[in-house]
Design an enzyme around this catalytic site. Structure first.
Site, PDB file in Angstrom:
ATOM      1  N   ASP A  47      -0.061   1.448  -8.052  1.00  0.00           N
ATOM      2  CA  ASP A  47      -0.053   1.717  -6.613  1.00  0.00           C
ATOM      3  C   ASP A  47       1.106   0.998  -5.928  1.00  0.00           C
ATOM      4  O   ASP A  47       1.746   0.109  -6.500  1.00  0.00           O
ATOM      5  CB  ASP A  47      -1.363   1.230  -5.979  1.00  0.00           C
ATOM      6  CG  ASP A  47      -2.570   2.013  -6.460  1.00  0.00           C
ATOM      7  OD1 ASP A  47      -2.386   3.132  -6.965  1.00  0.00           O
ATOM      8  OD2 ASP A  47      -3.691   1.495  -6.321  1.00  0.00           O
ATOM      9  N   TYR A 105      -4.569  -5.296 -17.472  1.00  0.00           N
ATOM     10  CA  TYR A 105      -4.137  -5.638 -16.117  1.00  0.00           C
ATOM     11  C   TYR A 105      -4.550  -7.075 -15.809  1.00  0.00           C
ATOM     12  O   TYR A 105      -5.565  -7.564 -16.312  1.00  0.00           O
ATOM     13  CB  TYR A 105      -4.784  -4.710 -15.085  1.00  0.00           C
ATOM     14  CG  TYR A 105      -4.136  -3.350 -14.976  1.00  0.00           C
ATOM     15  CD1 TYR A 105      -3.123  -3.106 -14.049  1.00  0.00           C
ATOM     16  CD2 TYR A 105      -4.542  -2.310 -15.796  1.00  0.00           C
ATOM     17  CE1 TYR A 105      -2.541  -1.859 -13.944  1.00  0.00           C
ATOM     18  CE2 TYR A 105      -3.963  -1.050 -15.697  1.00  0.00           C
ATOM     19  CZ  TYR A 105      -2.960  -0.834 -14.772  1.00  0.00           C
ATOM     20  OH  TYR A 105      -2.371   0.396 -14.668  1.00  0.00           O
TER      21      TYR A 105
END
Length: 255
Positions: A47, A105
């Site tokens: 994002d 992540y």
């Protein structure tokens, strides 16, 4: 190629009509280098404002540039906040996204009383005390194959939300708290919602034992907030040895 980038000023990895993405930057650099107008394939999306330590991408080229010279050549054509760490020739079937077996992540939380000016773009400032043991216990409930509908944005366009989480861990580094999640793949906003939910657990607003019920509910309103994008980083991507190098990661290049 493995690319690392500071996503602060970019609109994410994947190209979009508004431009200003990492993919746009990389494709423009390749064009200036080889004259080719091509599309790269990334191992996943990030994002706006999200960073990457080890994003992987691939493309087909007719350039005769030796593989050992690609990283240096392309880096001279990239801005300072985007750096290619490694380049290699992969087998023909290789696909940066479809071939990936594991992705990790990291979400970083700054627990100082006042935010650190030097890490403010890479960690979410949370001065309220957090119960780390409770957060670890809560994250352990995510391991396994689950329907993660409760942990994805209502804007998700995926046909199904079943994903497998292989491992979760929390590392403490002074005032910094790093949440690591490794899985087969991730949904839109999934790690950020996990991070926001874990912070609520750390604050005592939720119990670790609430997590199984959240998964069962398949309802976004049952989980915590979506954590801010700037604390998130795509850490590394793993592939099977027959399709690439034994372990594709920025680690060897960074350390």
């Amino acid at each position: 190629m493995v690319v690392s980038y500071d996503g602060t000023t970019y609109s994410g990895f994947q190209s979009q009509p508004s431009g200003n993405t990492i993919q746009d930057i990389l494709e423009a650099a390749i064009k200036t280098l080889t004259g080719e107008e091509l599309r790269i394939i990334g191992s996943g999306r990030t994002d706006a404002g999200v960073h990457a330590r080890g994003q992987v991408f691939n493309f087909h080229t007719e350039s005769r540039i030796p593989q050992e010279r690609w990283a240096l050549a392309i880096n001279t054509r990239l801005p300072d906040d985007v750096v290619v760490l490694e380049a290699w020739e992969a087998p023909e079937p290789f696909h940066a996204r479809h071939s990936a077996k594991r992705k990790t992540y990291r979400y970083s939380i700054d627990r100082r009383k006042f935010p650190d000016v030097f890490s403010r773009h890479y960690a979410f400032h949370h001065p309220t005390p957090l119960n780390v043991d409770a957060m670890r216990e809560a994250m352990s409930h995510l391991v396994g194959e689950h329907d993660f509908t409760s942990f994805t944005s209502i804007q998700s366009t995926q046909p199904h939300h079943v994903r497998t989480i292989f491992e979760t861990r929390i590392e403490e580094e002074g005032n910094m708290l790093h949440l690591f999640v490794t899985g087969s793949g991730f949904l839109y906003n999934m790690v950020r919602i996990i991070a926001g939910t874990m912070m609520w657990v750390g604050e005592g607003k939720l119990s670790p034992n609430d997590i199984p019920a959240m998964l069962e509910a398949k309802d976004r309103t049952s989980t915590g907030p979506t954590a801010m994008a700037h604390g998130l980083m795509l850490w590394e991507v793993d592939y099977p040895p027959e399709e690439s190098r034994l372990h594709i990661s920025a680690q060897d290049s960074v350390n």
